[in-house]
Design a protein around this motif. Structure first.
Motif, PDB file in Angstrom:
ATOM      1  N   ARG A 123       0.816  -1.216   0.000  1.00  0.00           N
ATOM      2  CA  ARG A 123       0.000   0.000   0.000  1.00  0.00           C
ATOM      3  C   ARG A 123       0.854   1.272   0.000  1.00  0.00           C
ATOM      4  NH1 ARG A 123      -2.017  -3.541   3.512  1.00  0.00           N
ATOM      5  NH2 ARG A 123      -1.613  -2.311   5.372  1.00  0.00           N
ATOM      6  N   ASP A 128      -0.709  -4.241  -3.544  1.00  0.00           N
ATOM      7  CA  ASP A 128      -1.898  -3.446  -3.205  1.00  0.00           C
ATOM      8  C   ASP A 128      -1.651  -1.944  -3.305  1.00  0.00           C
ATOM      9  OD1 ASP A 128      -3.241  -5.833  -2.563  1.00  0.00           O
ATOM     10  OD2 ASP A 128      -2.451  -5.791  -0.534  1.00  0.00           O
ATOM     11  N   ILE A 135     -11.666   4.334  -0.652  1.00  0.00           N
ATOM     12  CA  ILE A 135     -10.389   3.872  -0.111  1.00  0.00           C
ATOM     13  C   ILE A 135     -10.093   4.520   1.235  1.00  0.00           C
ATOM     14  CG2 ILE A 135      -9.266   3.171  -2.250  1.00  0.00           C
ATOM     15  CD1 ILE A 135      -8.495   6.527  -0.828  1.00  0.00           C
ATOM     16  N   TYR A 185      -8.343   2.243   3.401  1.00  0.00           N
ATOM     17  CA  TYR A 185      -7.338   1.383   2.779  1.00  0.00           C
ATOM     18  C   TYR A 185      -5.965   2.041   2.768  1.00  0.00           C
ATOM     19  CZ  TYR A 185      -5.572  -2.402   0.014  1.00  0.00           C
ATOM     20  OH  TYR A 185      -4.865  -3.481  -0.385  1.00  0.00           O
ATOM     21  N   GLU A 225      -1.523  -7.054  -7.550  1.00  0.00           N
ATOM     22  CA  GLU A 225      -2.876  -6.669  -7.154  1.00  0.00           C
ATOM     23  C   GLU A 225      -2.980  -5.163  -6.878  1.00  0.00           C
ATOM     24  OE1 GLU A 225      -4.690  -9.190  -4.213  1.00  0.00           O
ATOM     25  OE2 GLU A 225      -3.576 -10.936  -4.931  1.00  0.00           O
ATOM     26  N   HIS A 282      -4.254  -1.336  -6.571  1.00  0.00           N
ATOM     27  CA  HIS A 282      -5.532  -0.739  -6.142  1.00  0.00           C
ATOM     28  C   HIS A 282      -5.689   0.628  -6.787  1.00  0.00           C
ATOM     29  CE1 HIS A 282      -6.726  -3.594  -3.090  1.00  0.00           C
ATOM     30  NE2 HIS A 282      -7.770  -2.842  -2.844  1.00  0.00           N
ATOM     31  N   SER A 283      -6.911   1.005  -7.026  1.00  0.00           N
ATOM     32  CA  SER A 283      -7.208   2.339  -7.542  1.00  0.00           C
ATOM     33  C   SER A 283      -7.386   3.290  -6.370  1.00  0.00           C
ATOM     34  CB  SER A 283      -8.498   2.335  -8.358  1.00  0.00           C
ATOM     35  OG  SER A 283      -8.366   1.501  -9.467  1.00  0.00           O
TER      36      SER A 283
END
Length: 173
Positions: free
Chosen positions: A97, A121, A135, A138, A169, A171-172
């Motif tokens: 992230r 991610d 998000i 997130y 993977e 993430h937007s």
């Protein structure tokens, strides 16, 4: 050598990833970025509507500092440590992230072709689209990077990394 980092600290790193890294025979460096994990501000409970590191990141703004900048500096220290101790080692970054974004910036600054990134991610852009998911819980407030989109977004940072960059993977925002 492998470096493995998560924005929630060492406890958030998947155990199977750590086991695989250790069993591979590589040197492994796992650290908590500034203000995370063992170094997180004490007593700061997160309400459901407040992101992790929210108050900490806002306090830094008063000091004209950014949490993403602090984390990028942490990555640069990790790269320098490995270069000092394991001079010619290839470095494989496994970051999650927001930490993945910090590692991307640090790899661009370091300019070392022996640093490869596996970004788990992570966003590939900081531009929100029409169908962007919520998000709020997130990513952390470290993702607030003033001026990054006009400069060239994350795509430009990725272009500046001489080593390999792989998104796992993504993430937007």
């Amino acid at each position: 050598c492998r470096i493995i980092v998560s924005p929630a600290g060492k406890k958030d790193i998947p155990g199977e990833l750590l086991e695989e890294a250790v069993s591979s025979g590589d040197s492994v460096l796992v650290f908590d970025q500034w203000g995370t994990g063992e170094y997180a501000p004490q007593g700061e409970e997160y309400e459901p509507h407040i992101r992790q590191h929210h108050n900490f990141a806002r306090a830094l703004l008063w000091l004209n500092r950014r949490l993403m900048g602090e984390w990028t500096a942490d990555w640069l220290l990790a790269f320098a440590f490995i270069r000092k101790e394991l001079k010619n080692a290839d470095i494989l970054v496994e970051a999650f992230r927001d930490s993945a974004v910090a590692s991307l910036f640090a790899a661009a600054i370091a300019g070392d072709s022996r640093i490869s990134l596996q970004l788990h991610d992570a966003p590939q852009t900081l531009i929100m689209g029409e169908n962007s998911p919520d998000i709020t819980h997130y990513f952390t407030l470290a993702m607030c990077i003033p001026g990054i989109v006009p400069w060239g977004d994350l795509a430009r940072a990725q272009e500046l990394v001489p080593g390999n960059v792989r998104y796992i993977e993504p993430h937007s925002i």
